[in-house]
Scaffold this active site. Structure first.
Site, PDB file in Angstrom:
ATOM      1  N   HIS A  63      -3.479  -5.393   2.406  1.00  0.00           N
ATOM      2  CA  HIS A  63      -3.166  -5.553   3.829  1.00  0.00           C
ATOM      3  C   HIS A  63      -3.862  -6.839   4.278  1.00  0.00           C
ATOM      4  O   HIS A  63      -4.448  -7.548   3.493  1.00  0.00           O
ATOM      5  CB  HIS A  63      -3.771  -4.400   4.643  1.00  0.00           C
TER       6      HIS A  63
ATOM      7  N   CYS B 227       0.802  -1.229   0.000  1.00  0.00           N
ATOM      8  CA  CYS B 227       0.000   0.000   0.000  1.00  0.00           C
ATOM      9  C   CYS B 227       0.839   1.287   0.000  1.00  0.00           C
ATOM     10  O   CYS B 227       1.446   1.603  -1.015  1.00  0.00           O
ATOM     11  CB  CYS B 227      -0.999  -0.027   1.146  1.00  0.00           C
TER      12      CYS B 227
HETATM   13  N1  GLN Z   1      -2.045   7.308   1.734  1.00  0.00           N
HETATM   14  C1  GLN Z   1      -2.231   6.330   0.736  1.00  0.00           C
HETATM   15  C2  GLN Z   1      -3.605   6.369   0.075  1.00  0.00           C
HETATM   16  O1  GLN Z   1      -4.599   6.632   0.730  1.00  0.00           O
HETATM   17  C3  GLN Z   1      -1.889   4.956   1.281  1.00  0.00           C
HETATM   18  C4  GLN Z   1      -2.849   4.407   2.292  1.00  0.00           C
HETATM   19  C5  GLN Z   1      -2.449   3.083   2.904  1.00  0.00           C
HETATM   20  O2  GLN Z   1      -1.255   2.693   2.993  1.00  0.00           O
HETATM   21  N2  GLN Z   1      -3.438   2.362   3.427  1.00  0.00           N
HETATM   22  O3  GLN Z   1      -3.681   6.161  -1.107  1.00  0.00           O
END
Ligand code: GLN
Length: 250
Positions: free
Chosen positions: A196, A97
């Protein structure tokens, strides 16, 4: 196998750790130990140098924009160059992510700020703005003739360059950008993904693929022995069932 060790660099374990991403490290450790493979992990925080030749695998989890900003700064100043060097030497990388976004060229936040990535992967990520839909929910991806399942929560849309393949095809959920059906990215021994979960405990086949890829750099043709995955396989199947059910409602 006697004398065998998986050496892992865990990047930014304090800053980049949401939705249990650290569970991936615990899973790698458990799956190595079950085979008598030693497991060594170094947590590298802001400012810590990365010595590429010391590791078989680099792992980085996800985080929100605030943490990503600090990490982006550190990558540019400290870790991006050795990371690219490591990838050239076929070190394996697993990035989830926010960490995945920062493997690319840049991540443009909802406010339009451009955070530089490590440029390990030919991709970029754009958050279309605070009003845009967030991609949240369970996700199933077709990967290597089987499935990988997890949970995604991101506003950023990731677009891959020409020389790079998605990790898999979205069966349920959004993936890279909600448009082209791709999820994650693979380049050399680098795996990027939005999943995740934690990802690896729910996906034992993918976990072993990552371990084998990492160990084969120093041990050609290395194959992991089978272990009893009855519990993991059941968790995987239950997660897939749940994710596909939800996508029908959506
Ligand atoms: N900030 C990033 C987004 O919202 C990554 C979010 C995350 O790692 N869950 O796209």
């Amino acid at each position: 196998m006697k004398g065998l060790a998986l050496r892992v660099a865990h990047l930014f374990p304090k800053l980049m750790n949401i939705y249990g991403d650290r569970g991936n490290i615990l899973c790698l450790q458990r799956r190595c130990q079950a085979r008598g493979i030693a497991f060594e992990v170094d947590g590298l925080e802001l400012g810590d140098p990365l010595k590429a030749k010391d590791y078989d695998l680099v792992f980085v989890g996800g985080a929100q924009d605030r943490e990503q900003r600090l990490v982006a700064e550190d990558l540019v100043k400290v870790k991006a160059k050795p990371l690219r060097e490591a990838v050239k030497r076929n070190v394996a990388v697993l990035a989830v992510c926010g960490g995945y976004q920062l493997m690319g060229r840049f991540y443009r936040t909802a406010e339009g700020e451009e955070l530089p990535g490590s440029k390990v992967l030919d991709l970029h990520t754009i958050h279309p703005g605070a009003q845009a839909q967030r991609f949240i929910g369970n996700i199933v991806v077709e990967w290597n003739g089987t499935t990988v399942v997890g949970f995604e929560n991101h506003g950023g849309r990731t677009f891959l360059g020409d020389g790079i393949q998605p990790l898999g095809r979205v069966v349920a959920g959004f993936g890279n950008n909600g448009e082209d059906g791709g999820e994650g990215a693979v380049y050399r021994n680098v795996f990027g993904t939005y999943l995740h979960g934690s990802l690896l405990p729910k996906n034992p086949k993918f976990a072993d693929h990552v371990i084998e890829t990492a160990l084969r750099r120093r041990h050609k043709d290395f194959r992991l022995s089978e272990i009893d995955d009855a519990v993991e396989d059941a968790a995987h199947a239950a997660a897939v069932r749940q994710a596909t059910r939800r996508s029908i409602i959506r």
